[in-house]
Design an enzyme around this catalytic site. Sequence first.
Site, PDB file in Angstrom:
ATOM      1  N   ASP A  66      -2.941   8.262   4.071  1.00 31.80           N
ATOM      2  CA  ASP A  66      -1.965   8.273   2.979  1.00 31.80           C
ATOM      3  C   ASP A  66      -0.940   9.404   3.037  1.00 31.80           C
ATOM      4  OD1 ASP A  66      -3.441  10.505   2.123  1.00 31.80           O
ATOM      5  OD2 ASP A  66      -4.569   9.365   0.630  1.00 31.80           O
TER       6      ASP A  66
ATOM      7  N   GLN B 264      -9.540  11.405   7.704  1.00 34.48           N
ATOM      8  CA  GLN B 264      -9.662   9.962   7.970  1.00 34.48           C
ATOM      9  C   GLN B 264      -8.628   9.211   7.151  1.00 34.48           C
ATOM     10  OE1 GLN B 264     -14.137   8.824   7.949  1.00 34.48           O
ATOM     11  NE2 GLN B 264     -14.017  10.818   6.984  1.00 34.48           N
ATOM     12  N   ASN B 265      -7.934   9.930   6.282  1.00 33.71           N
ATOM     13  CA  ASN B 265      -6.992   9.267   5.372  1.00 33.71           C
ATOM     14  C   ASN B 265      -5.677   8.950   6.076  1.00 33.71           C
ATOM     15  OD1 ASN B 265      -8.954   9.530   3.510  1.00 33.71           O
ATOM     16  ND2 ASN B 265      -8.032  11.265   2.435  1.00 33.71           N
TER      17      ASN B 265
ATOM     18  N   ARG C 153       0.843  -1.204   0.000  1.00 37.51           N
ATOM     19  CA  ARG C 153       0.000   0.000   0.000  1.00 37.51           C
ATOM     20  C   ARG C 153       0.876   1.251   0.000  1.00 37.51           C
ATOM     21  NH1 ARG C 153      -4.638  -0.397   4.533  1.00 37.51           N
ATOM     22  NH2 ARG C 153      -5.736   1.054   3.199  1.00 37.51           N
TER      23      ARG C 153
ATOM     24  N   CYS D  92       5.593   0.160  18.420  1.00 32.41           N
ATOM     25  CA  CYS D  92       5.813  -1.109  19.107  1.00 32.41           C
ATOM     26  C   CYS D  92       4.866  -1.147  20.300  1.00 32.41           C
ATOM     27  CB  CYS D  92       7.263  -1.213  19.572  1.00 32.41           C
ATOM     28  SG  CYS D  92       7.541  -2.693  20.578  1.00 32.41           S
TER      29      CYS D  92
ATOM     30  N   HIS E 169      -7.179   8.310  11.813  1.00 31.20           N
ATOM     31  CA  HIS E 169      -6.967   6.862  11.704  1.00 31.20           C
ATOM     32  C   HIS E 169      -5.494   6.506  11.547  1.00 31.20           C
ATOM     33  CE1 HIS E 169     -11.427   6.638  10.219  1.00 31.20           C
ATOM     34  NE2 HIS E 169     -11.327   6.851  11.503  1.00 31.20           N
TER      35      HIS E 169
ATOM     36  N   GLU F 269     -20.988  12.105  -5.006  1.00 29.32           N
ATOM     37  CA  GLU F 269     -22.158  11.344  -4.547  1.00 29.32           C
ATOM     38  C   GLU F 269     -22.396  11.715  -3.086  1.00 29.32           C
ATOM     39  OE1 GLU F 269     -22.031   6.996  -5.643  1.00 29.32           O
ATOM     40  OE2 GLU F 269     -20.064   7.596  -6.378  1.00 29.32           O
TER      41      GLU F 269
ATOM     42  N   ALA G 124     -13.304  16.779  -5.448  1.00 28.33           N
ATOM     43  CA  ALA G 124     -12.390  17.629  -4.671  1.00 28.33           C
ATOM     44  C   ALA G 124     -11.463  18.434  -5.583  1.00 28.33           C
ATOM     45  CB  ALA G 124     -11.565  16.754  -3.732  1.00 28.33           C
TER      46      ALA G 124
HETATM   47  P1  NAD Z   1     -15.347   5.970   1.757  1.00 27.62           P
HETATM   48  O1  NAD Z   1     -14.455   5.114   0.921  1.00 27.62           O
HETATM   49  O2  NAD Z   1     -16.342   5.319   2.636  1.00 27.62           O
HETATM   50  O3  NAD Z   1     -16.166   6.947   0.796  1.00 27.62           O
HETATM   51  C1  NAD Z   1     -15.526   7.685  -0.206  1.00 27.62           C
HETATM   52  C2  NAD Z   1     -16.358   8.904  -0.502  1.00 27.62           C
HETATM   53  O4  NAD Z   1     -15.639   9.721  -1.398  1.00 27.62           O
HETATM   54  C3  NAD Z   1     -17.704   8.571  -1.178  1.00 27.62           C
HETATM   55  O5  NAD Z   1     -18.730   9.313  -0.543  1.00 27.62           O
HETATM   56  C4  NAD Z   1     -17.489   9.052  -2.618  1.00 27.62           C
HETATM   57  O6  NAD Z   1     -18.689   9.505  -3.211  1.00 27.62           O
HETATM   58  C5  NAD Z   1     -16.513  10.188  -2.415  1.00 27.62           C
HETATM   59  N1  NAD Z   1     -15.676  10.505  -3.583  1.00 27.62           N
HETATM   60  C6  NAD Z   1     -15.242   9.681  -4.569  1.00 27.62           C
HETATM   61  N2  NAD Z   1     -14.475  10.354  -5.438  1.00 27.62           N
HETATM   62  C7  NAD Z   1     -14.400  11.634  -4.993  1.00 27.62           C
HETATM   63  C8  NAD Z   1     -13.739  12.801  -5.454  1.00 27.62           C
HETATM   64  N3  NAD Z   1     -12.986  12.796  -6.567  1.00 27.62           N
HETATM   65  N4  NAD Z   1     -13.893  13.956  -4.750  1.00 27.62           N
HETATM   66  C9  NAD Z   1     -14.662  13.982  -3.629  1.00 27.62           C
HETATM   67  N5  NAD Z   1     -15.305  12.909  -3.143  1.00 27.62           N
HETATM   68  C10 NAD Z   1     -15.176  11.746  -3.815  1.00 27.62           C
HETATM   69  O7  NAD Z   1     -14.396   6.968   2.538  1.00 27.62           O
HETATM   70  P2  NAD Z   1     -14.370   7.388   4.068  1.00 27.62           P
HETATM   71  O8  NAD Z   1     -15.669   7.993   4.437  1.00 27.62           O
HETATM   72  O9  NAD Z   1     -13.119   8.181   4.230  1.00 27.62           O
HETATM   73  O10 NAD Z   1     -14.216   6.027   4.887  1.00 27.62           O
HETATM   74  C11 NAD Z   1     -13.254   5.051   4.481  1.00 27.62           C
HETATM   75  C12 NAD Z   1     -12.294   4.605   5.558  1.00 27.62           C
HETATM   76  O11 NAD Z   1     -11.236   3.889   4.905  1.00 27.62           O
HETATM   77  C13 NAD Z   1     -11.652   5.749   6.288  1.00 27.62           C
HETATM   78  O12 NAD Z   1     -11.628   5.401   7.617  1.00 27.62           O
HETATM   79  C14 NAD Z   1     -10.207   5.818   5.769  1.00 27.62           C
HETATM   80  O13 NAD Z   1      -9.291   5.817   6.856  1.00 27.62           O
HETATM   81  C15 NAD Z   1      -9.968   4.521   5.044  1.00 27.62           C
HETATM   82  N6  NAD Z   1      -9.378   4.732   3.700  1.00 27.62           N
HETATM   83  C16 NAD Z   1      -8.378   5.639   3.525  1.00 27.62           C
HETATM   84  C17 NAD Z   1      -7.851   5.880   2.275  1.00 27.62           C
HETATM   85  C18 NAD Z   1      -6.746   6.887   2.104  1.00 27.62           C
HETATM   86  O14 NAD Z   1      -5.974   7.129   3.037  1.00 27.62           O
HETATM   87  N7  NAD Z   1      -6.625   7.523   0.939  1.00 27.62           N
HETATM   88  C19 NAD Z   1      -8.344   5.183   1.176  1.00 27.62           C
HETATM   89  C20 NAD Z   1      -9.352   4.239   1.377  1.00 27.62           C
HETATM   90  C21 NAD Z   1      -9.868   4.023   2.657  1.00 27.62           C
END
Ligand code: NAD
Length: 229
Positions: free
Chosen positions: A94, A91-92, A64, A117, A109, A203, A218
């Site tokens: 990355d 919540q990301n 990842r 550790c 998160h 969405e 975004a």
């Molecule tokens: P989610 O995956 O549940 O939902 C993604 C949301 O993003 C959807 O509502 C979708 O419509 C929207 N979306 C898609 N493309 C978009 C764009 N170009 N611009 C704006 N919005 C867009 O995401 P979540 O609510 O963050 O929950 C997922 C969990 O998984 C989180 O806890 C996160 O930590 C983790 N996660 C993180 C990453 C990352 O760090 N990039 C990636 C996947 C999952």
Amino acid sequence: METLDLSGYRHIVFFTGAGMSAESGVPTYRGKGGTRGSYSIGEYACQEAFERVPEKVLGFHEKRRRFVLDCEPHEGHRVIAGMADAAVVTQNIDGMHQRAGSRNVIELHGSLWRLRCDACGFRKEDYGGTYETLQCGCGAWLRPGITWFGDVLDASVMNRAAEVISSCDLFVGIGTSGVVWPAAGFPAFAHESGAYCIEINPEPSGAASYDRVIEGTAGEVLPQLFGGR
Ligand code: NAD
């Protein structure tokens, strides 16, 4: 779209989810192109799996990391980074906001770029594709510093998020489906604390707390809404 007049706002919070990084090439979890169902949480993304076969879980996270390193922050990340006084609650995991230059980032998160550790409390930042080391000096395996399914969130991080959200007057939720708790409650918390709340999502989540919902991505919406700053 008209640029937002920010003269009436003193404290801005950007609250971001996986959709924030979608245009960078990092897949979301839910929604179109999401990774949900593409890997087994029980095998790769929970404490039990780590305790059972740490090398396998670390190998999965290493992949990842390499994938994310091949992606770049987009214009939307840069617009947010340009607003240096704003706070980012994400919540990301990355690290894209930091790579774009944001400094005030609260990672709910955790981060793919952190290891810890649980035996001796050692913490390590590690930004390479390949982990520098998989084991702590004390001999235990280092665990990815992210919140897995079933984990409890770090209370001090939650407190920092609650602090900035309760005192913000503009709250911008971007790219989150609003189903992962407790983060899903943040728009309502911001609204109840008196903030004007905007959602940016192609969405929209359907959360009732948003005063304005902008159906768009975004990368497209942020430069228009906050452009020229
Ligand atoms: P989610 O995956 O549940 O939902 C993604 C949301 O993003 C959807 O509502 C979708 O419509 C929207 N979306 C898609 N493309 C978009 C764009 N170009 N611009 C704006 N919005 C867009 O995401 P979540 O609510 O963050 O929950 C997922 C969990 O998984 C989180 O806890 C996160 O930590 C983790 N996660 C993180 C990453 C990352 O760090 N990039 C990636 C996947 C999952």
